[in-house]
Design an enzyme around this catalytic site. Structure first.
Site, PDB file in Angstrom:
ATOM      1  N   VAL A1216      55.855 -18.313 -47.975  1.00 33.41           N
ATOM      2  CA  VAL A1216      54.730 -19.122 -48.450  1.00 33.41           C
ATOM      3  C   VAL A1216      53.450 -18.295 -48.408  1.00 33.41           C
ATOM      4  CG1 VAL A1216      53.407 -21.243 -48.127  1.00 33.41           C
ATOM      5  CG2 VAL A1216      55.848 -21.202 -47.586  1.00 33.41           C
ATOM      6  N   CYS A1217      52.705 -18.355 -49.491  1.00 30.82           N
ATOM      7  CA  CYS A1217      51.405 -17.675 -49.546  1.00 30.82           C
ATOM      8  C   CYS A1217      50.302 -18.732 -49.451  1.00 30.82           C
ATOM      9  CB  CYS A1217      51.276 -16.891 -50.855  1.00 30.82           C
ATOM     10  SG  CYS A1217      49.664 -16.113 -51.073  1.00 30.82           S
TER      11      CYS A1217
END
Length: 1297
Positions: A1216-1217
Site C-alpha cells: 500500500v502506498c
C-alpha cells in the site's frame, strides 16, 4: 574567607566590578557605558493607508436625465430607449423609463437599468471607462491622503505635484487604487499610502539592501513591511550568526532591539541602501557569585524561557550559549553541534524523572572523574537538570553548560591525545551520559570506544540524509554546509520529504534527502554520510551498440511503423495516381513545353532512349524527380504519350510546334550577326578566318583566336603561318580584344523581323548571335535553341545578364540586356563504383564528365525505379553488422568524390521517419527513468551503479546511493559499435564485489544484482561467457535481463535462470514499463526463489516472499485475544504497544473492517476489508495482513493485501502506498487510523502518487475502462463474503490463490 573560583578551576582574588571588567575585557551591568554609536533615529516614518477613504459610492448623481433618441437602445437591457425597460415590462407598466446619460462618456441607458448596474459595476458597459462624479474635470485626479483630499491636474509631473502639495517625500509613498499600487493614471480617485502597507506582485514595493559583514557582501531582497526583527533573523541566517548577536547599523546609527517591532520602512531604509552588519563579540554581562563560584552571563533580556515547555525555545540560537569571555575559540559550527545534541538529549529523556536523575548523576560522576571543581560540578548538574526538565532554565544555565561541556570534552580529548574542537564531539558526551553503562571511577574513557558506542546505540549518531526518509525523528544529521542539525519530521511535499531544524538560527527547512546526501558526499567523506546498512547493490547495464538504434519491435511500434510506411509510401506514389491525358489542357501547355525541353536537353536522354519499357521508365523518372522538379514530374505522368514519343522517335509536336532531340542547326531560330562594314584583316583569325573573340599572340608573332590555336597545338608543334617549330606558350592581346569589341558595337546590323530578338554571347567556338523569339517564350525556349546550336545540355552552363543569374521561368522579353552563357568547366574524371544491389556485387571504374551528378550516375547504370537506390561513400563496418557512412544527394557532383569508392545500395525513399517509432535505446532510456523514479519512491536501502557497453564496457557512474542524477548520463548515451555484452557483465560483477568488500560492516549482507537492458545479441568475445556464468554463481550475483527486440542470446537466459534472475522480453511499451514497477524488480530482497526456463510472459507476476505460516495460522477476534492475555505474562515494549493497539481497534471499530489476531502471535494481524458502496469495489472483500516488526513503533508496520486487488495505490504484491505509512508516519499514529486511511483509498484513490501508473492514467476517462478493470478483479478474486472469511480464518482453512 574562601577564594572565589570560576570556570577552568581559576581562582580570583578580587571580584570588584572594575577588576573583573579589566581581567576579562568585558562590560558589567551597572557600570558606566559610553555608547560610541547612537541608537535613536531622528525621524520615524509613520505608516499610512488611505485606501478605505478614496472609495466613493457611485449613485445616479453621475448621470443626467435626457430625452430619448430614436433607433437607440439601452446597452444593458437591449430594449429601445423609447420603449419601456425590462423592469417596466415585467411589472406590466405602460409608462416609459427615464433615460440617464453618463457625464463621463455620454452613453445613455434606462434609469432603472443603470441604477441596478451601479450596485456591482463602476464602469460603462459599452466603453468600459470608469465613471466620474459630476463636476470633476476630465483631465484631473482626486488624491486621498490621511484625512485630506486634493484634486490634481493629470501631467507628467503628477507625482512631484502630489508630494509638493502634501509636503511629503514621495520616495516613501505610493499611489494606490483598490489597495494595489498603480503607475498609470487616469481620471479617477486614488489613495496615497506608505510603501510598507501594500506589496505588489511585480516587486514594485519591494527593495534590495546591500549587507556588509567582515568583508562579505550579500544582497537581501525584502519587503518594506519586513520588521527589524525579521531582518535581523534573515541577516543571522545569511552570515551564520546568532540572531541576538547581530548588530545592524544604518547611516552610522545602530538599529537597537528597541526598534525590532518597527518595519524597515518606518526607520527610513530605502532601495539599494547599504546596511553594515557587526557581531556582538563583547556583551554586557551580569556577574553572579554562588557558593563562591563566579559566573558572567548575558542577562535574560531578549530570550526569557523560564517555565517554558517548548524545547525549541530552550535549546535554540541565543548569544547566551556563547562561552565568552571564558572561552574564545568557539565557532558557530561548534555551537550547532552542542545545541543539536542537547536537543536530542532533552527529547530522549522526555520528562522522565528517573531517567533525568540517571543522566545528571552520570554527568556529575564524569566531571568528578576528570577533576573538575566541585562547585562547578554542582552548578553544572543543576543547570542540566533545569534543561532536561525545561523548568527555570535561563541564560546563566546556558553559560554554565556551554563552558562545562567544552571543558569536560577538552579534558577527555587531552587524555586521549585527540586534537579537535571539543564541542564538535558534543554528541559523544551526550551519548555517554545517557547510556546505562556503569561509570568506572578508576578508569577514564577510551575515545575510540566512546565513538564506537555512538554507532552502536545510534541515538546520537549523525545520520545520512538518505536514511531520514525511512527514519523516525528526531535524529542528528548534516545540512549542506556540513553543520550538525536536527531532523525533526517529514515534509508534506514529496519532493522535499524531510524537515531539518537549525538550532543556531532557530529555523526549519524542508529539503530533498537525495539532493542533500549528494551535496554532503561531494563536500566531505562519503562514509560520514552513508551509514546505512545496505540491503542490495545493483549495477544497471545499458546496451548502446548499433543494433540498439533499430526499432523496438513492440506491437504498437510494429503497427505504427507498418501504417507509417504504408502512409508514406502512398504519399510518395500519390503522383502516379494522376490521370493521364493524350492531348494537353490549355493551362498545361506552357508547363508541358518546359518539361519536354528539360527532357530533351537532359544529359541522360541518350541513356533513357536506349532502354526498354518506356512507360515504366517515365513513371520512374517522375518518382525520382518529384521532390526537386514537382511540376516536371507531374507533366511526365499526366502526359506520358509525349515522352513515349520522344523515347521512340526523338521528336514530338506540342501546340503545332515540333521539338526534337536531333539537332538541326540550319533550321534553328537564330541568325549570325551581320556588320555594316567589312572587318579589318587584323580582326580575323589566320586559322578560321573569323572575327576573333579572345585574341592571343603566339611565339611566331602572329595573333590567333585562343580556342583555335589551342586546338592546333593539340596535334602539332609548328606555327600555322610559318610551319616552323615553336613553343606552345601564348599571351593575351588585350589591346586588340578591346578594339574588336568597340568595332562590333559600332557596326552590328540588327535586321527587322516580326519576332523579338535577343543578343546572346555563345561560348567558344561559336560567335555572338541574335536569337529570335515569340512574345510568350521563356528561358526554357532559349535553352532549347542553345541546345540546337551548341549541343549543350541544360545543366552544362548557366545564363547571366549584367552578371546576374537568370531564372529559367522568366520570360525572355524581361531580359533587357545581352545574355551570356557561362559553360561549366568540362573535364573527364574516373569514379570507382561498387554496385551492391546485385547478389555478388560488381566493381568498376567509370569515366564521366565533371558536371555529372549522382542522379546522372543512377540514370546511366539503372534501368528504372531510381528512387529505390542510394549512393554512399565512406562506408565502414561499425559493429553488429552495421555500416556507417554518408549517403549522397542525387544532385551531389561526382567530381567531389573521384578519389573515393562509391557504393550503390538498395534504399526505400518512402521509409518511415525515425520520429514515428521508438528505437531500442529510446525504450531503454524510458525504462531506466521509470526504474529510478520507483526506486526513489520505495526508498529501499539500495545503492545503484551504471555501465554502458558497445565495443567495450564503460563505467558511467560508480555504485552510489545518490543515483537520481544518473538520468542525465543515460540521456546522453548514443548508439555505436558492436555488442560486448558478456564483457560488460563480467566487469559489472567485479565492480559489485569490489563495492561490497570496501565496507563489510555495512555491506556484508547486501545482495548483489545486475539489471541488463539490451537487445540480447552478443557480438563480443565468447571467452567471457563462462567467466560470467561461474563468477555470478560463486558470488551470488543475480542477473536480470530485459530484452528489447525479437532476437536474443538463449545463453543469457540460462545464466539468469541459474542466478534466480528474471528474463523479460516485453512485446509492448506498457508491459515494459509495468516490469519496472514490479516490487521484486526494484528490490530483490523479498524475491521468492523460482526458476523460469524461458522469458517471463506478460501474464506472469513473479512471486514475493510472504509470511505463509502466519497466514495459515489460526486467528481470533481482538476480544478473544484480550480475554486470553495473562496479566502476569512479561511482554516486550513492542508487544505492550501492540496490545494497546488491539484495545484501541476494539474501541474504534470500523463497520466495513474486520480485524483478526493470530492466536499464537499477537504481532501478526489479519484484516478483512469490505468494498465501500458507490465504488467499483462494492461487491468485494479483501484479506490483508499487518506485521509488526521489531522496530515498531519507531517504524511503520508492514501492511499488504493478500487478495489480489486492482488499485492505483496498491501494487501487484499488495503493498500500500499512503503517506501515513511513509512520510506522515510517527510512533504516535494509531493502527485504527491507518486502517481508516487505507479504507479511504478504496473510496478515493490518490492518482497523483500512484504505484500503478497505467490505472491512474485512465481514472478520469469517461469510457468506463477504469471501473471495468477493477470489477473484473473483484469478480475473479474478491467475491468471498465476510462470513466466509470469518469461518476460514477461525478454522485455519485459509487457501492461497
Amino acid at each position: 574567607m574562601e577564594q572565589i573560583v570560576t570556570f577552568g578551576g581559576i581562582t580570583i582574588d578580587n571580584v570588584s566590578p572594575d577588576h573583573i571588567q579589566q581581567l576579562y575585557s568585558v562590560k558589567l551591568n551597572g557600570t558606566s557605558n559610553n555608547e560610541e554609536i547612537p541608537t535613536e533615529f531622528p525621524n520615524i516614518i509613520q505608516s499610512v493607508c488611505s485606501c478605505d477613504k478614496h472609495v466613493v459610492e457611485l449613485t445616479m448623481d453621475v448621470f443626467k436625465l435626457v430625452d430619448t433618441t430614436e433607433n437607440s437602445s439601452c446597452a444593458i437591457c437591449r430594449y429601445q430607449e423609447n420603449e419601456p425597460c425590462i423592469e417596466h415590462k415585467s411589472s406590466e407598466s405602460n409608462t416609459k423609463c427615464p433615460i440617464a446619460q453618463s457625464v463621463s462618456c455620454s452613453h445613455s441607458f434606462h434609469a432603472c437599468c443603470i441604477s441596478r448596474w451601479l450596485h456591482t459595476k463602476k464602469t460603462c458597459p459599452l466603453c468600459n471607462i470608469e465613471w466620474q462624479l459630476i463636476g470633476a474635470n476630465n483631465d484631473s485626479v482626486v488624491i486621498y491622503f490621511d484625512d485630506k483630499n486634493q484634486e490634481f491636474k493629470l501631467s507628467d509631473n503628477l507625482v512631484e505635484d502630489i508630494g509638493r502639495q502634501f509636503g511629503i517625500d514621495m520616495d516613501n509613498y505610493i499611489v494606490c487604487k483598490n489597495k494595489s499600487p498603480v503607475t498609470e493614471y487616469k481620471n479617477s480617485t486614488y489613495a496615497l499610502c506608505t510603501r510598507d502597507r501594500h506589496n505588489s506582485q511585480n516587486g514594485q514595493t519591494n527593495l534590495k539592501i546591500i549587507c556588509e559583514f567582515d568583508s562579505k557582501t550579500e544582497n537581501l531582497f525584502i519587503k518594506y513591511s519586513t520588521t527589524i526583527e525579521e531582518l535581523r533573523k534573515l541577516v543571522s541566517q545569511t552570515f551564520d550568526l546568532f540572531k541576538d548577536q547581530v548588530k545592524l547599523i544604518y547611516n552610522n546609527i545602530e538599529i537597537s532591539k528597541d526598534f525590532d517591532n518597527l518595519t524597515v520602512f518606518n526607520i527610513g531604509i530605502k532601495n539599494d541602501s547599504n546596511l553594515a552588519v557587526e557581531c556582538y563579540k563583547s556583551f554586557t554581562y551580569d556577574m553572579e557569585i554562588t557558593n563562591n563560584f563566579m559566573v558572567l552571563y548575558v542577562p535574560d533580556t531578549f530570550n526569557t524561557t523560564n517555565s517554558s515547555n517548548n524545547i525549541q525555545s530552550v535549546v535554540s540560537g541565543s548569544i547566551a550559549w556563547i562561552p565568552q569571555p571564558f572561552i574564545d575559540n568557539v565557532t558557530n559550527k561548534d555551537l550547532r553541534c552542542l545545541l543539536s545534541s542537547l536537543y536530542i538529549l532533552v527529547k530522549k529523556v522526555n520528562l522522565n524523572t528517573e531517567l533525568i536523575q540517571s543522566v545528571t548523576d552520570r554527568f556529575e560522576k564524569y566531571m568528578e572523574l576528570y577533576g573538575m571543581h566541585y562547585r562547578q560540578i554542582k552548578l553544572a548538574k543543576d543547570s542540566l537538570r533545569c534543561l532536561l526538565e525545561m523548568n527555570h532554565f535561563n541564560n546563566k544555565d546556558r553559560m554554565i553548560l556551554s563552558c562545562t561541556f567544552y571543558e569536560l570534552i577538552d579534558r577527555i580529548q587531552r587524555d586521549n591525545n585527540i586534537n579537535k574542537n571539543p564541542l564538535l564531539s558534543s554528541n559523544l558526551i551526550c551519548n555517554l551520559i545517557l547510556s546505562d553503562k556503569q561509570v568506572n571511577e578508576q578508569t577514564k574513557i577510551n575515545w575510540k570506544f566512546l565513538a564506537k558506542d555512538v554507532r552502536i546505540t545510534k541515538v546520537f549518531n549523525i545520520y545520512s540524509p538518505l536514511v531520514l526518509t525511512n527514519s523516525v525523528p528526531p535524529l542528528l544529521t548534516l545540512n549542506k554546509n556540513l553543520d550538525v542539525v536536527v531532523f525533526t519530521g517529514k515534509g508534506k511535499d514529496v519532493s522535499l520529504p524531510i524537515i531539518l531544524y537549525d538550532t543556531l538560527t532557530n529555523s526549519e527547512t524542508d529539503v530533498n534527502a537525495a539532493e542533500l546526501g549528494k551535496i554532503v558526499s561531494d563536500k566531505g567523506d562519503l562514509m560520514m554520510v552513508d551509514d546505512r546498512i545496505y540491503e542490495e547493490a545493483i549495477m544497471v547495464c545499458i546496451d548502446t551498440s548499433n543494433s540498439m538504434s533499430k526499432a523496438s519491435d513492440f506491437d504498437e511500434d510494429i503497427k505504427l511503423k507498418r501504417s507509417s510506411i504504408i502512409e508514406t509510401k502512398n504519399r510518395f506514389y500519390e503522383i502516379l495516381k494522376t490521370e493521364s491525358h493524350s492531348s494537353p489542357q490549355e493551362s498545361d501547355i506552357r508547363q508541358l513545353t518546359n518539361t519536354i525541353i528539360w527532357f530533351i536537353t537532359h544529359p541522360n536522354f541518350e541513356d533513357w532512349y536506349r532502354k526498354l519499357y518506356s512507360q515504366e521508365l517515365i513513371r520512374s523518372i517522375a518518382c525520382f524527380e518529384q521532390k526537386v522538379y514537382p511540376n516536371f514530374a507531374m507533366m511526365l505522368v499526366k502526359y506520358p504519350w509525349f515522352f513515349n514519343k520522344l523515347l521512340t522517335s526523338k521528336k514530338v509536336v506540342v501546340n503545332n510546334t515540333w521539338y526534337s532531340f536531333i539537332r538541326n542547326e540550319s533550321n534553328s531560330n537564330y541568325n549570325e550577326t551581320k556588320y555594316s562594314k567589312e572587318p579589318l584583316q587584323e580582326f580575323l583569325c589566320p586559322i578560321s578566318h573569323e572575327i576573333m573573340e579572345h585574341p592571343v599572340v603566339a611565339k611566331d608573332g602572329f595573333t590567333y583566336e585562343k580556342s583555335n590555336i589551342l586546338k592546333w597545338f593539340e596535334n602539332k608543334s609548328t606555327s600555322p603561318m610559318t610551319n616552323e617549330k615553336i613553343s606552345k606558350k601564348i599571351c593575351d592581346n588585350k589591346v586588340l580584344k578591346s578594339i574588336i569589341r568597340d568595332w562590333k558595337e559600332n557596326n552590328t546590323v540588327i535586321e527587322q523581323s516580326d519576332k523579338l530578338s535577343v543578343t546572346i554571347k555563345l561560348p567558344d567556338p561559336w560567335n555572338e548571335t541574335v536569337i529570335h523569339y515569340n512574345e510568350t517564350d521563356n528561358i526554357w525556349d532559349l535553352i532549347y535553341q542553345i541546345y540546337h546550336i551548341t549541343g549543350l545540355s541544360h545543366d552544362q552552363y548557366k545564363l547571366t545578364s549584367n552578371y546576374w543569374a537568370i531564372d529559367k521561368s522568366s520570360l525572355i522579353k524581361q531580359i533587357s540586356s545581352k545574355i551570356k552563357i557561362h559553360p561549366f568547366e568540362k573535364k573527364m574524371v574516373d569514379v570507382k563504383i561498387c554496385d551492391k544491389t546485385y547478389f555478388f556485387g560488381t566493381e568498376n571504374t567509370m569515366t564521366v564528365s565533371s558536371f555529372y551528378t549522382v542522379g546522372n550516375l543512377l540514370y546511366k547504370l539503372k534501368s528504372r525505379k531510381y528512387h529505390r537506390y542510394a549512393v554512399w561513400y565512406g562506408l565502414k563496418d561499425s559493429g553488429d553488422g552495421f555500416q556507417r557512412g554518408t549517403i549522397l544527394s542525387p544532385h551531389d557532383k561526382l567530381i567531389d568524390y573521384s578519389e573515393m569508392t562509391l557504393e550503390i545500395h538498395s534504399s526505400n525513399r518512402y521509409k518511415t521517419p525515425k520520429g514515428n517509432h521508438l528505437s531500442r535505446l529510446d525504450v531503454v532510456k524510458k525504462l531506466f527513468d521509470a526504474y529510478i523514479n520507483r526506486s526513489i519512491a520505495y526508498s529501499f536501502n539500495t545503492a545503484i551503479g551504471l555501465m554502458s557497453f558497445s565495443d567495450k564496457s564503460v563505467l558511467e557512474c560508480a555504485i552510489s546511493p545518490f543515483y537520481e542524477s544518473f538520468r542525465e548520463k543515460v540521456n546522453e548515451l548514443d548508439t555505436s559499435g558492436a555488442t560486448a555484452l558478456y564483457e560488460c557483465l563480467k566487469d559489472s560483477i567485479e565492480n559489485l564485489i569490489e563495492w561490497k568488500n570496501a565496507d563489510l560492516e555495512n555491506r556484508s549482507k547486501a545482495k548483489l544484482r545486475i539489471i541488463c537492458l539490451t537487445d540480447g545479441k552478443d557480438t563480443g568475445l565468447d571467452k567471457f561467457k563462462n567467466t560470467v556464468k561461474h563468477k555470478s554463481q560463486y558470488h551470488n550475483v543475480t542477473i536480470d535481463c530485459i530484452l528489447i527486440g525479437s532476437d536474443y542470446d538463449n545463453y543469457l537466459g540460462k545464466i539468469g535462470e541459474k542466478t534466480n534472475g528474471y528474463v523479460f522480453n516485453p512485446s509492448t511499451i506498457k508491459y515494459a514499463l509495468d516490469i519496472m514497477e514490479l516490487e521484486t524488480m526494484i528490490s530483490s530482497t523479498n524475491r521468492k526463489t523460482i526458476f523460469y526456463h524461458n522469458t517471463i510472459d506478460e501474464k506472469t507476476i513473479p512471486p514475493i516472499i510472504n509470511p505463509t505460516k502466519k497466514l495459515h495460522a489460526k486467528a481470533i477476534s481482538p476480544m478473544e485475544i484480550i480475554s486470553k492475555t495473562n496479566e502476569n505474562t512479561k511482554l516486550s515494549q513492542k508487544l505492550i504497544r501492540v496490545q494497546r493497539e488491539i484495545v484501541d481497534v476494539m474501541k474504534n471499530q470500523h463497520p466495513d473492517i474486520d480485524v483478526y489476531i493470530n492466536e499464537q502471535d499477537i504481532s501478526f494481524w489479519k484484516i478483512v476489508f469490505k468494498g465501500p458502496d458507490s465504488t467499483p469495489y462494492k461487491n468485494g472483500t479483501w484479506l490483508a495482513y499487518i506485521q509488526f516488526t521489531e522496530e515498531y513503533p519507531n517504524i511503520a508496520p508492514n501492511i499488504r493485501f493478500v487478495t489480489p486487488i486492482k488499485h492505483c495505490n496498491i501494487n501487484n504484491y499488495g503493498r500500500v502506498c499512503h503517506s501515513i505509512l511513509d512520510r506522515n508516519y510517527t510512533p504516535n499514529v494509531k493502527i485504527s487510523l491507518i486502517l481508516q486511511c487505507i479504507y479511504g483509498l478504496l473510496l478515493n484513490p490518490d492518482v497523483n502518487d500512484p504505484l500503478d501508473t497505467n490505472l491512474a492514467m485512465i481514472y478520469y476517462d469517461a469510457n468506463g475502462l477504469y471501473e471495468a478493470q477493477i470489477i473484473d478483479y473483484v469478480n475473479k478474486f474478491a467475491l468471498k463474503s465476510r462470513e466466509e472469511w470469518n469461518q476460514e480464518l477461525a478454522k485455519n482453512q485459509f487457501k492461497n490463490w
